[in-house]
Design a protein around this motif. Structure first.
Motif, PDB file in Angstrom:
ATOM      1  N   ARG A   1       0.849  -1.204   0.000  1.00 63.88           N
ATOM      2  CA  ARG A   1       0.000   0.000   0.000  1.00 63.88           C
ATOM      3  C   ARG A   1       0.876   1.243   0.000  1.00 63.88           C
ATOM      4  NH1 ARG A   1      -5.313   0.658   3.833  1.00 63.88           N
ATOM      5  NH2 ARG A   1      -5.297  -1.603   3.511  1.00 63.88           N
ATOM      6  N   PHE A   2       1.893   1.270   0.856  1.00 70.20           N
ATOM      7  CA  PHE A   2       2.970   2.251   0.739  1.00 70.20           C
ATOM      8  C   PHE A   2       4.206   1.693   1.437  1.00 70.20           C
ATOM      9  CE2 PHE A   2       0.376   3.764   4.326  1.00 70.20           C
ATOM     10  CZ  PHE A   2       1.304   3.865   5.339  1.00 70.20           C
ATOM     11  N   PRO A   3       5.404   1.965   0.878  1.00 69.66           N
ATOM     12  CA  PRO A   3       6.652   1.436   1.429  1.00 69.66           C
ATOM     13  C   PRO A   3       7.061   2.188   2.686  1.00 69.66           C
ATOM     14  CG  PRO A   3       7.120   2.906  -0.381  1.00 69.66           C
ATOM     15  CD  PRO A   3       5.622   2.812  -0.307  1.00 69.66           C
ATOM     16  N   PRO A   4       8.163   1.792   3.345  1.00 73.10           N
ATOM     17  CA  PRO A   4       8.609   2.511   4.545  1.00 73.10           C
ATOM     18  C   PRO A   4       8.716   4.012   4.295  1.00 73.10           C
ATOM     19  CG  PRO A   4       9.846   0.484   4.316  1.00 73.10           C
ATOM     20  CD  PRO A   4       9.018   0.616   3.066  1.00 73.10           C
ATOM     21  N   THR A   5       7.971   4.763   5.087  1.00 70.74           N
ATOM     22  CA  THR A   5       7.839   6.208   4.939  1.00 70.74           C
ATOM     23  C   THR A   5       7.996   6.844   6.311  1.00 70.74           C
ATOM     24  OG1 THR A   5       6.227   5.808   3.163  1.00 70.74           O
ATOM     25  CG2 THR A   5       6.294   8.026   4.085  1.00 70.74           C
ATOM     26  N   PRO A   6       8.664   8.014   6.405  1.00 67.81           N
ATOM     27  CA  PRO A   6       8.743   8.671   7.715  1.00 67.81           C
ATOM     28  C   PRO A   6       7.379   8.698   8.391  1.00 67.81           C
ATOM     29  CG  PRO A   6      10.080   9.865   6.141  1.00 67.81           C
ATOM     30  CD  PRO A   6       9.368   8.789   5.353  1.00 67.81           C
ATOM     31  N   ALA A   7       7.364   8.319   9.676  1.00 70.86           N
ATOM     32  CA  ALA A   7       6.100   8.080  10.370  1.00 70.86           C
ATOM     33  C   ALA A   7       5.159   9.276  10.302  1.00 70.86           C
ATOM     34  CB  ALA A   7       6.377   7.711  11.820  1.00 70.86           C
ATOM     35  N   ALA A   8       5.701  10.490  10.388  1.00 68.55           N
ATOM     36  CA  ALA A   8       4.852  11.682  10.393  1.00 68.55           C
ATOM     37  C   ALA A   8       4.308  12.031   9.018  1.00 68.55           C
ATOM     38  CB  ALA A   8       5.631  12.870  10.952  1.00 68.55           C
ATOM     39  N   ALA A   9       4.778  11.346   7.975  1.00 68.44           N
ATOM     40  CA  ALA A   9       4.375  11.708   6.612  1.00 68.44           C
ATOM     41  C   ALA A   9       3.685  10.562   5.876  1.00 68.44           C
ATOM     42  CB  ALA A   9       5.612  12.151   5.813  1.00 68.44           C
ATOM     43  N   THR A  10       3.226   9.547   6.608  1.00 69.71           N
ATOM     44  CA  THR A  10       2.624   8.403   5.931  1.00 69.71           C
ATOM     45  C   THR A  10       1.324   8.810   5.253  1.00 69.71           C
ATOM     46  OG1 THR A  10       1.575   7.786   8.021  1.00 69.71           O
ATOM     47  CG2 THR A  10       3.629   6.682   7.449  1.00 69.71           C
ATOM     48  N   PRO A  11       1.112   8.383   4.008  1.00 71.78           N
ATOM     49  CA  PRO A  11      -0.130   8.723   3.315  1.00 71.78           C
ATOM     50  C   PRO A  11      -1.271   7.814   3.776  1.00 71.78           C
ATOM     51  CG  PRO A  11       1.244   7.365   1.908  1.00 71.78           C
ATOM     52  CD  PRO A  11       2.039   7.613   3.161  1.00 71.78           C
TER      53      PRO A  11
END
Length: 264
Positions: free
Chosen positions: A128-138
């Motif tokens: 659904r989405f790859p590792p992303t900074p926690a505060a910026a997850t879509p």
């Protein structure tokens, strides 16, 4: 000549100074009543000033993580079981993931170098989405994955293989939201540990969205350290709180209500 020192009245003639039992009881009752009144007034004042101190917030965004944690960053992969048996929990689960996104952007939750990924899985898997900074997850909807007749763990782990070597090096953790009815579970705990090492998984948690869901014995044999964490999967708030509490457990921190700052 009359004597100036006349004899006074006999003390024995005065009435005895013994207390009236009825007056004593009345005094006791009046004192007890006054104490109860003061206690009631004090309790009412506390209620007006601060409300019920025992009530806990029901929203994830009302909590923080408190206490020290290790220097390693967290790369949290949330494996979302989208097979047919989990279909009823989809709406609450996705609403909880939206709460997680908001919570992770607040102070004293996850750190700036922590990451979150979401991978949907059934017979196959999709990121659904790859590792992303926690505060910026879509906040993205589930991705179409082929359900088939079985739900498999390895396609999800195959998606995670690249996550394990992503920069910066972080503790790769898998949090499954699933009933754990998986057709390709390892035969025993040693095989389970070997499988996780093969994919670079540092830790594993299982979140089961229902008290009545029967987790198979095969899961317990394969991953005895990842006992089911049960919650009401039809309630988005409880789902979000369970995810937050589990993150606190992973970071070895306390999951506590956010302190209220009084403005003077």
């Amino acid at each position: 000549m009359p004597s100036l020192l006349s004899t006074g009245p006999d003390p024995a003639g005065f009435p005895a100074l013994t207390p009236d039992p009825r007056s004593y009881r009345a005094l006791v009752l009046m004192t007890v009543g006054l104490l109860l009144l003061l206690a009631a007034l004090g309790f009412g004042a506390c209620q007006l000033a601060g409300g019920d101190d025992t009530a806990q917030p029901t929203k994830l965004t009302a909590y923080t993580l408190a206490g020290p944690r290790s220097p390693s960053c967290l790369r949290l992969v949330i494996g979302v079981d989208v097979s047919g048996s989990m279909r009823d929990f989809g709406a609450a689960r996705d609403a909880a993931l939206a709460q997680l996104q908001e919570w992770a952007s607040l102070p004293n939750t996850l750190r700036a170098d922590d990451e979150i990924a979401v991978v949907d899985f059934a017979l196959e898997s999709g990121v659904r989405f790859p590792p992303t900074p926690a505060a910026a997850t879509p906040h993205l909807p589930a991705v179409p994955v082929h359900e088939g007749s079985e739900t498999l763990l390895r396609p999800l782990l195959d998606q995670m293989r690249g996550f394990a070597v992503s920069a910066p090096p972080c503790d790769l953790v898998l949090m499954l939201v699933s009933d754990a009815i998986l057709a390709d579970l390892p035969a025993n705990s040693e095989d389970g540990r070997r499988l996780l090492r093969e994919y670079g998984v540092h830790d594993l948690r299982l979140l089961v969205p229902g008290e009545k869901i029967q987790v198979p014995d095969e899961w317990i044999r394969a991953f005895p350290h990842a006992r089911p964490i049960r919650f009401d999967g039809l309630d988005p708030d409880e789902t979000a709180l369970t995810i937050g509490k589990t993150i606190g457990d992973l970071t070895r921190q306390r999951f506590v209500p956010t302190p209220v700052t009084t403005v003077r």
